[in-house]
Design a protein around this motif. Structure first.
Motif, PDB file in Angstrom:
ATOM      1  N   LEU A   7      23.483  99.083  -1.406  1.00 31.44           N
ATOM      2  CA  LEU A   7      24.283  99.925  -0.521  1.00 31.44           C
ATOM      3  C   LEU A   7      24.251  99.455   0.931  1.00 31.44           C
ATOM      4  O   LEU A   7      24.842 100.110   1.793  1.00 31.44           O
ATOM      5  CB  LEU A   7      23.780 101.371  -0.591  1.00 31.44           C
ATOM      6  CG  LEU A   7      23.910 102.047  -1.952  1.00 31.44           C
ATOM      7  CD1 LEU A   7      23.205 103.400  -1.940  1.00 31.44           C
ATOM      8  CD2 LEU A   7      25.366 102.218  -2.337  1.00 31.44           C
ATOM      9  N   PRO A  51      30.298  96.723   2.446  1.00 32.65           N
ATOM     10  CA  PRO A  51      30.855  98.076   2.617  1.00 32.65           C
ATOM     11  C   PRO A  51      31.566  98.539   1.351  1.00 32.65           C
ATOM     12  O   PRO A  51      32.289  97.772   0.704  1.00 32.65           O
ATOM     13  CB  PRO A  51      31.841  97.906   3.783  1.00 32.65           C
ATOM     14  CG  PRO A  51      31.369  96.690   4.511  1.00 32.65           C
ATOM     15  CD  PRO A  51      30.815  95.780   3.452  1.00 32.65           C
ATOM     16  N   LEU A  52      31.379  99.786   0.985  1.00 32.93           N
ATOM     17  CA  LEU A  52      31.952 100.354  -0.226  1.00 32.93           C
ATOM     18  C   LEU A  52      32.874 101.512   0.112  1.00 32.93           C
ATOM     19  O   LEU A  52      32.745 102.148   1.160  1.00 32.93           O
ATOM     20  CB  LEU A  52      30.836 100.864  -1.150  1.00 32.93           C
ATOM     21  CG  LEU A  52      29.780  99.866  -1.598  1.00 32.93           C
ATOM     22  CD1 LEU A  52      28.709 100.581  -2.415  1.00 32.93           C
ATOM     23  CD2 LEU A  52      30.396  98.723  -2.388  1.00 32.93           C
ATOM     24  N   ILE A 111      33.427 105.163  -0.811  1.00 34.43           N
ATOM     25  CA  ILE A 111      32.541 106.182  -1.367  1.00 34.43           C
ATOM     26  C   ILE A 111      33.204 107.549  -1.236  1.00 34.43           C
ATOM     27  O   ILE A 111      33.754 107.884  -0.185  1.00 34.43           O
ATOM     28  CB  ILE A 111      31.181 106.178  -0.640  1.00 34.43           C
ATOM     29  CG1 ILE A 111      30.497 104.813  -0.797  1.00 34.43           C
ATOM     30  CG2 ILE A 111      30.275 107.293  -1.170  1.00 34.43           C
ATOM     31  CD1 ILE A 111      29.240 104.658   0.057  1.00 34.43           C
ATOM     32  N   GLN A 139      24.618 101.101   6.444  1.00 33.92           N
ATOM     33  CA  GLN A 139      25.828 100.267   6.434  1.00 33.92           C
ATOM     34  C   GLN A 139      26.956 101.055   7.109  1.00 33.92           C
ATOM     35  O   GLN A 139      27.661 101.834   6.458  1.00 33.92           O
ATOM     36  CB  GLN A 139      26.196  99.874   5.001  1.00 33.92           C
ATOM     37  CG  GLN A 139      27.535  99.170   4.821  1.00 33.92           C
ATOM     38  CD  GLN A 139      27.772  98.015   5.774  1.00 33.92           C
ATOM     39  OE1 GLN A 139      28.328  98.201   6.850  1.00 33.92           O
ATOM     40  NE2 GLN A 139      27.355  96.830   5.368  1.00 33.92           N
ATOM     41  N   HIS A 189      30.743 101.417   5.609  1.00 33.10           N
ATOM     42  CA  HIS A 189      31.179 102.120   4.400  1.00 33.10           C
ATOM     43  C   HIS A 189      32.389 102.992   4.742  1.00 33.10           C
ATOM     44  O   HIS A 189      32.451 103.610   5.821  1.00 33.10           O
ATOM     45  CB  HIS A 189      30.072 103.043   3.877  1.00 33.10           C
ATOM     46  CG  HIS A 189      28.957 102.340   3.172  1.00 33.10           C
ATOM     47  ND1 HIS A 189      29.149 101.326   2.259  1.00 33.10           N
ATOM     48  CD2 HIS A 189      27.600 102.537   3.229  1.00 33.10           C
ATOM     49  CE1 HIS A 189      27.983 100.921   1.793  1.00 33.10           C
ATOM     50  NE2 HIS A 189      27.032 101.634   2.365  1.00 33.10           N
TER      51      HIS A 189
END
Length: 258
Positions: free
Chosen positions: A45, A49-50, A52, A70, A73
């Motif tokens: 994580l 970058p995700l 979410i 991060q 994100h």
């Protein structure tokens, strides 16, 4: 954070009380620390970058912990409580990639799918808790992940027997006058695991949350020995038989890739 009991449960007008009763106690701090621990033990994580989605994300505590690690994100926080989302906006104002969607999570859709869907401490506020799971899965892209944590009905029964609340247990742990801030529709880990496996989800981690903290006989040790208890929770929370005693149960599961 909160969705529904009979009608949708909202903590509007009592968000400050909620914050104090949850995050101002060792129960809330322990729960949050363990959610973060198990997520970071299971998923990367911090590097990439995700996208979410935080279902019932309330005042943004979970999002804040992720963004500290991060900042890039892209997080969408949903909650039925507008007041809670206002607190989240203030808490996360320094971050650029956060969206806020008020309303019931069941009404949310996303064409692209999220890398990670988080749903912590929500199911127990629903009239049909297990019914939310397929909808959550529909929001995850192929190969993406679900982090699901919920009030553990088995542990609720176990704790009430230890506390001597025998009549309450015999009554099915239901009372006529529900307390607004007490979750009253807990589910068992077995029910949730069966539902996830029925939808072909691969469970990559399961853990009890507060397997020991809530049961210590000297409650003052919840404060004085917090770090010791946290270390024990991390060490034994994924091991049998202790994980089944956690007041909350935490599952991280992966959706099949195409």
């Amino acid at each position: 954070m909160n969705q529904s009991i009979k009608s949708d449960q909202s903590f509007d007008f009592i968000v400050d009380k909620f914050e104090k009763n949850i995050y101002g106690t060792t129960k809330g701090k322990m729960r949050q620390a363990l959610w973060n621990y198990h997520l970071h033990q299971s998923l990367d994580l911090n590097s990439t970058p995700l996208r979410i989605f935080d279902a019932g994300g309330g005042t943004g505590m979970m999002a804040a912990n992720l963004l500290v690690q991060q900042p890039n994100h892209q997080i969408t926080i949903n909650d039925i409580s507008i007041d809670a989302l206002e607190v989240a906006k203030a808490r996360l104002q320094e971050y650029q990639h956060v969206d806020y969607i008020p309303g019931e999570v069941q009404a949310i859709s996303d064409a692209n799918g999220f890398d990670l869907v988080i749903c912590h401490a929500v199911l127990e506020w629903l009239q049909q808790p297990l019914g939310l799971i397929p909808h959550l899965l529909s929001l995850i892209k192929p190969g993406g992940y679900l982090s699901l944590s919920f009030f553990n009905k088995d542990a609720k029964r176990f704790g009430n027997i230890l506390y001597g609340n025998f009549d309450y247990v015999h009554q099915g742990m239901q009372v006529k006058n529900q307390v607004r801030m007490n979750p009253n529709n807990a589910v068992t880990p077995a029910e949730v695991i069966d539902t996830l496996q029925h939808h072909n989800m691969t469970i990559i981690r399961q853990a009890g949350i507060r397997c020991f903290h809530d049961y210590v006989r000297d409650r003052s040790q919840q404060i004085s020995e917090f770090d010791t208890l946290l270390a024990l929770e991390k060490e034994y929370g994924t091991q049998h038989p202790y994980l089944w005693l956690g007041k909350y149960f935490h599952i991280i599961a992966q959706k099949p890739d195409l």
